[in-house]
Design a protein around this motif. Structure first.
Motif, short mmCIF file in Angstrom:
data_model
loop_
_atom_site.label_atom_id
_atom_site.label_comp_id
_atom_site.label_asym_id
_atom_site.label_seq_id
_atom_site.Cartn_x
_atom_site.Cartn_y
_atom_site.Cartn_z
N LEU A 1 0.87 -1.18 0.00
CA LEU A 1 0.00 0.00 0.00
C LEU A 1 0.91 1.22 0.00
CD1 LEU A 1 -2.54 -1.40 2.59
CD2 LEU A 1 -2.82 -1.26 0.12
N TRP B 1 -1.46 6.40 1.51
CA TRP B 1 -2.56 6.32 2.46
C TRP B 1 -3.21 7.69 2.63
CZ3 TRP B 1 -3.04 1.98 6.20
CH2 TRP B 1 -2.16 0.92 5.91
N TYR C 1 5.90 -0.62 7.24
CA TYR C 1 5.34 0.72 7.32
C TYR C 1 5.79 1.39 8.61
CZ TYR C 1 2.29 -1.19 3.74
OH TYR C 1 1.83 -1.80 2.60
N GLN D 1 4.54 4.46 11.23
CA GLN D 1 3.43 5.33 11.60
C GLN D 1 3.86 6.19 12.77
OE1 GLN D 1 -0.27 3.60 13.08
NE2 GLN D 1 -1.44 5.23 12.11
N PRO E 1 -0.07 5.68 8.21
CA PRO E 1 1.12 4.87 7.91
C PRO E 1 1.79 5.30 6.61
CG PRO E 1 -0.72 3.49 8.60
CD PRO E 1 -1.28 4.86 8.35
N LEU F 1 4.66 3.81 3.68
CA LEU F 1 5.42 2.66 3.20
C LEU F 1 6.92 2.93 3.34
CD1 LEU F 1 5.37 -0.13 1.76
CD2 LEU F 1 5.41 1.12 -0.42
N TYR G 1 5.13 -1.46 11.41
CA TYR G 1 4.26 -2.61 11.14
C TYR G 1 4.76 -3.37 9.92
CZ TYR G 1 0.83 -0.28 14.16
OH TYR G 1 0.19 0.31 15.22
#
Lengths: 119, 107
Positions: free
Chosen positions: A106, A109, B36, B38, B44, B46, B87
């Motif tokens: 992903l 975001w 990721y 955050q 988050p 990448l 994560y």
């Protein structure tokens, strides 16, 4: 520049419904898969649902299957999540995220929208 | 469902130290593992894709390794701005899953 802007969050009673939207810009929306990922307060990330660029392939987490519906309108560059029969455990920040195909990293975001399910 | 187990859950580290976070998958996932970062009150971002591939704009002190079931995220020479939760995420099969996260605190 890729931008994803979620909206539609808010406070809803248990059993209620809510529709989230994610407006996309900065890329050819129809060419990319999209996902919804949520994060309960103080918790980790949980994938909710994913949809292919054409909308022809759709996947759900077991926790939301039968209650949530993902869709997209490629003419409006917008992703949706219809949430029905909401439960307290659905309380979370909901993020939309862009991939390339449905099973993919992903790479962008949105900022997230908070959904609170409470009476 | 593929379960991703991250360790440690929390790490308190002084600047310039090296940080190593591991992610173990309950079944083999090839290189379909991503990392990721955050930061507090942010979405988050990448960090590493496909187990070891760098992502444009991410500082070179971040690196990933591994394949199959065992993966590692390494932060060389930690900086204050690296305080965040990290994560791992597998995209080998549905349902897509994330690890439980590792919070890195700066001493």
């Amino acid at each position: 520049e890729v931008q994803l802007l979620e909206s539609g969050g808010g406070l809803v009673q248990p059993g209620g419904s809510l529709r989230l939207s994610c407006a996309a810009s900065g890329f050819t929306f129809s060419g990319y898969a999209m996902s919804w990922v949520r994060q309960a307060p103080g918790k980790g990330l949980e994938w909710v649902s994913g949809i292919s660029g054409s909308g022809g392939s759709i996947y759900y987490a077991d926790s939301v299957k039968g209650r949530f519906t993902i869709s997209r309108d490629n003419s409006k560059n917008t992703l949706y999540l219809q949430m029905n029969s909401l439960k307290a455990e659905d309380t979370a920040v909901y993020y939309c995220a862009k991939g390339v195909v449905t099973l993919d990293k992903l790479d962008h975001w949105g900022q997230g929208t908070l959904v609170t399910v409470s009476s | 469902e593929i379960v991703l187990t991250q360790s440690p859950d929390f790490q308190s580290v002084t600047p310039k130290e090296k940080v190593t976070i591991t992610c173990r998958a309950s079944q083999t996932i090839g290189s379909s593992l991503h990392w990721y970062q955050q930061k507090p009150d942010q979405s988050p971002k990448l960090l590493i894709k496909d187990a070891s591939q760098s992502v444009s704009g991410v500082p070179s002190r971040f690196s990933g390794s591994g394949s199959g079931t065992d993966f590692t995220l390494t932060i060389n020479s930690l900086e204050a701005e690296d305080a965040a939760a990290y994560y791992c995420h597998q995209s080998s099969s549905f349902p897509v899953t994330f690890g439980g996260g590792t919070k890195v605190e700066i001493k």
